[in-house]
Design an enzyme around this catalytic site. Structure first.
Site, PDB file in Angstrom:
ATOM      1  N   ASP A 462      38.459  35.695  38.343  1.00  0.00           N
ATOM      2  CA  ASP A 462      38.886  37.634  37.802  1.00  0.00           C
ATOM      3  C   ASP A 462      38.928  37.534  35.972  1.00  0.00           C
ATOM      4  O   ASP A 462      39.177  36.936  35.414  1.00  0.00           O
ATOM      5  CB  ASP A 462      40.577  37.337  38.792  1.00  0.00           C
ATOM      6  CG  ASP A 462      40.982  38.390  38.936  1.00  0.00           C
ATOM      7  OD1 ASP A 462      39.968  39.810  38.803  1.00  0.00           O
ATOM      8  OD2 ASP A 462      42.059  38.718  39.453  1.00  0.00           O
ATOM      9  N   ASP A 532      39.495  46.446  45.022  1.00  0.00           N
ATOM     10  CA  ASP A 532      40.729  46.151  45.532  1.00  0.00           C
ATOM     11  C   ASP A 532      41.311  47.042  46.491  1.00  0.00           C
ATOM     12  O   ASP A 532      42.246  47.408  47.451  1.00  0.00           O
ATOM     13  CB  ASP A 532      41.817  46.070  44.475  1.00  0.00           C
ATOM     14  CG  ASP A 532      41.596  45.206  43.824  1.00  0.00           C
ATOM     15  OD1 ASP A 532      41.279  43.486  43.398  1.00  0.00           O
ATOM     16  OD2 ASP A 532      42.206  44.837  42.923  1.00  0.00           O
TER      17      ASP A 532
HETATM   18  C1  DGJ Z   1      42.781  41.248  40.956  1.00  0.00           C
HETATM   19  C2  DGJ Z   1      41.495  41.119  42.035  1.00  0.00           C
HETATM   20  O1  DGJ Z   1      40.947  42.142  41.994  1.00  0.00           O
HETATM   21  C3  DGJ Z   1      42.434  41.392  43.241  1.00  0.00           C
HETATM   22  O2  DGJ Z   1      41.997  40.409  44.919  1.00  0.00           O
HETATM   23  C4  DGJ Z   1      43.551  40.047  42.899  1.00  0.00           C
HETATM   24  O3  DGJ Z   1      43.032  38.419  42.949  1.00  0.00           O
HETATM   25  C5  DGJ Z   1      44.626  40.379  41.800  1.00  0.00           C
HETATM   26  N1  DGJ Z   1      43.607  40.757  40.655  1.00  0.00           N
HETATM   27  C6  DGJ Z   1      45.199  39.025  41.688  1.00  0.00           C
HETATM   28  O4  DGJ Z   1      46.042  39.571  40.502  1.00  0.00           O
END
Ligand code: DGJ
Length: 726
Positions: A462, A532
């Site tokens: 991430d 997301d």
């Molecule tokens: C952002 C990601 O896009 C989410 O899927 C998740 O992993 C969060 N970060 C966790 O902090």
């Protein structure tokens, strides 16, 4: 006698050298269907002559244009140069002349061309480089700059490529968005002047814009007709795609790194290589361009593009930070029971002094939180193995919370400006990957996690913020502007080392959703998380945009809970599955909160996905009805041998009269084959208008000309139809 022969030979050799030189004055970069042609004019300038559908007899190109292949500031007649350099003696202009070129095969179906240019006065060299992928109709273009002037040369603009078009009209499709709202598409006619698609964010560069475009030549881009150019920059940093319609209505397309605040001091002898700009072209619309990129990506552009991707259950939306060993063990059991192949543990498993129980602490301290997980990660890996599935883990190795042991120890490892307040975004700072020590650390985070916990099969990598206060404690004062480039170089070096040690681990590219998605990063990654936003309705648009350039096999798409956590929208479970199954299926639901019926439905859906995922992941994408222009949207995948296909269709809104009755004219089938139609992922005990067609067979010709006709009535109704050649 011998002297005479030697004399004759030398004359023959001299003549053939001249002949070769003359013949070499046209440079053709070709794939199966595309050609990019350059010519050297009488003044020894390299001009772009043609870019478009292949012309059989290329020798006919005698009409040299006045347009420099790689326009430079000071001497080229353009508004926007590809290159602007200030030479060691302060001269602000560059004038490039042709020196030589060479072409060689560098792989099966890959032809590499280099055209060497040199300044007419300074020892300053620019090499235009190209890889032409014959079968896939993709051309990579990039530039290498070096010099042997006495002092450094300052580069202010250093594009990867410049293309020139001479049409009446130009229609640009751009891709833009925001967190949880990525990859929207919009098309506009270009008018005189400059339109730039750009990012200055440095890291998580695609949060607001994506480095992709379509260009309709003379007419708006159509799906299956018309001349279209597609382009995307392989670079995870700031980018700039400039479209300049000049005073004579010619279009100049200049693409590369965004050099804003990024002047680069090029030392004598140093080699500066720009990122690769990828182009494809078709005279048959965007559908073809998309398939070109997808085929190219699966072979060359993504890590192990030939392998089938696994399904997984991710605990992010299921638990967020609130979990412990018992909760996770239960989820792992449920995931296995439903038929998933992997469990992915998300954020919140680490931090000792500063436990990561929300997003304001712990980033950087990659030791397991024993309060939550007393038996460590190893125990969970074993738990997954006991249940017959694999285990994956979340990391955000490039970032740090100020509330962390790492920051306490190394406050100088972050990107920030001295004498300014630190500027937090999601409570975090970016580690300065310009610094080799930081690179070692970031690499060790991934490497140690994998080494200490053998059996981890998957990493979600991430990256949740972009650059502000763009200062590096590592770079010298006069090289602060190198940060944008040195960061990415550092990142690549970490990616390289991780891949060298862990080639078998699947890695997901994630950046707060789709904040980092590009073909330079994807060389190291198996798949990506594009948003997301898991609302299936929004996902239809996000995935529609994303798959214009990036293949569905790598696009992780998760079934989530309803009402959706991001939008509050309520949608049927079948609809959510049908959307997720059109890409790489996963789930972000707490199974404990599902009813037995929902679990049963999910079990069957996952089982069914395995019967056709090869077609989705390895087949060709054909778009049938766009969600932007129809209440009902549809697309399909066709296997390479045209024996199997799968059609997805969704009704986005209820239309009282007729609109939901749109014909699905299928594409990409063999007209001479006969296909049997079967509905997949059916809802139990539910009558469907498709029943009239269930199990019936039709020729490919019929399905493409007459199509499939059945009405859909209710908002969020969806169908998956399997076609099998008999
Ligand atoms: C952002 C990601 O896009 C989410 O899927 C998740 O992993 C969060 N970060 C966790 O902090």
């Amino acid at each position: 006698m011998t002297r005479n022969i030697a004399f004759l030979l030398s004359i023959i050799l001299a003549f053939s050298a001249i002949a070769v030189r003359a013949a070499e004055k046209t440079v053709t970069i070709s794939t199966k269907d595309i050609q990019l042609v350059y010519k050297v004019d009488k003044g020894n300038k390299l001009r772009q002559c043609y870019f478009g559908e292949s012309i059989n007899d290329n020798a006919q190109h005698v009409q040299v244009t006045k347009h420099d292949a790689y326009p430079t500031f000071g001497t080229s007649y353009v508004n926007e140069p590809a290159l602007r350099a200030v030479h060691a003696d302060g001269n602000t202009s560059t004038e490039l002349v042709y020196v030589s070129h060479k072409t060689e095969q560098t792989g099966d179906g890959i032809e590499h061309t280099e055209i060497e240019l040199r300044d007419s006065y300074f020892p300053f060299d620019v090499t235009l480089c190209f890889n032409a992928y014959y079968k896939e109709n993709v051309i990579e273009a990039w530039t290498v700059i070096k010099h042997s002037e006495k002092k450094p040369v300052m580069l202010y603009n250093y594009a990867s490529s410049h293309l020139f078009f001479q049409e009446k009209k130009y229609f640009l499709t751009q891709f833009y968005g925001e967190w949880a709202d990525e990859m929207h598409m919009t098309e506009m006619q270009l008018t005189r002047g400059i339109k730039s698609l750009e990012s200055k964010l440095g890291v998580r560069s695609n949060q607001h814009a994506h480095a992709c475009f379509f260009l309709g030549l003379d007419a708006p881009a159509q799906e299956d007709a018309g001349r279209v150019v597609g382009g995307t920059l392989a670079w995870p940093g700031s980018f700039n795609l400039t479209f300049d319609v000049d005073n004579l209505d010619n279009l100049h397309v200049i693409c590369g790194i965004n050099s804003f605040a990024g002047q680069y001091q090029l030392a004598k002898g140093e080699v500066f290589e720009t990122p690769k700009m990828l182009y494809s072209y078709s005279s048959n619309g965007t559908g073809d361009v998309t398939r070109n990129f997808h085929r190219w990506a699966k072979k060359y552009g993504i890590w192990r593009g030939d392998r089938t991707r696994t399904t997984l259950l991710n605990n992010w939306e299921a638990t967020y930070f609130n979990f412990n060993e018992e909760i996770l063990s239960k989820i792992i059991g449920d995931a296995a029971d439903m038929g998933f192949e992997l469990f992915l543990l998300d954020d919140g498993w680490f931090g000792e002094k500063y436990p990561r129980n929300n997003d304001d602490a712990g980033l950087g301290d990659w030791m397991v939180n024993r309060k939550k997980l007393p038996n460590g990660i190893g125990y969970l890996v074993e738990e997954a193995t006991r249940n017959g599935i694999k285990f994956g883990i979340w990391l955000e190795p490039e970032m740090v919370n100020p509330r962390s042991e790492l920051y306490e120890k190394h406050p100088d490892w972050v990107i920030t400006q001295p004498n300014r307040e630190i500027d937090l975004s999601r409570n975090q700072l970016i580690l300065d990957l310009c610094n080799p020590k930081v690179q070692d650390y970031v690499f060790s985070v991934v490497d140690n996690t994998l080494k200490e916990n053998p059996g981890i099969a998957y990493v979600k990598w991430d990256c949740n913020r972009f650059v502000t206060n763009s200062g590096s404690f590592f770079l010298s004062a006069d090289k602060q502007s190198h940060l944008w480039i040195e960061y990415v170089r550092g990142l690549y070096s970490v990616f390289e080392r991780v891949r060298a040690n862990h080639p078998e681990v699947s890695i997901m590219l994630c950046s707060g959703g789709g904040g980092r998605i590009d073909y330079a990063s994807l060389r190291y990654f198996d798949e990506f998380w594009i948003s997301d936003n898991t609302d299936a309705y929004n996902r239809i648009f996000i995935q529609w945009g994303t798959t214009q350039f990036f293949p569905a096999m790598a696009l992780a798409s998760h079934v989530s809970t309803s009402p959706n956590h991001q939008t509050g929208r309520i949608t049927p479970l079948k609809f959510r599955f049908d959307v997720a199954m059109s890409a790489k299926l996963g789930m972000d639901v707490q199974p404990m909160n599902m009813t037995p019926e929902e679990k049963e439905f999910s079990k069957n859906a996952i089982k069914e996905y395995y019967t056709f995922r090869e077609i989705v992941q390895h087949g060709d994408l054909y778009r049938l009805l766009s969600p932007y222009t129809n209440p009902r949207t549809a697309m399909m995948y066709v296997s390479e041998d045209q024996n199997d296909a799968v059609v997805f269709t969704y009704l986005l809104e209820k239309v009282i009269n007729g609109g939901n009755n749109q014909v699905l004219y299928l594409k990409g089938l063999d007209p001479n084959k006969t296909y049997r139609l079967n509905e997949l992922n059916k809802e139990p005990n539910k009558w469907s208008w498709f029943n009239n067609l269930e199990g019936k067979s039709f020729t490919g010709e019929y399905l493409m000309k007459y199509g499939i006709r059945f009405p859909m009535y209710n908002q969020f109704e969806s169908k998956i139809i399997r076609l099998t050649a008999e």
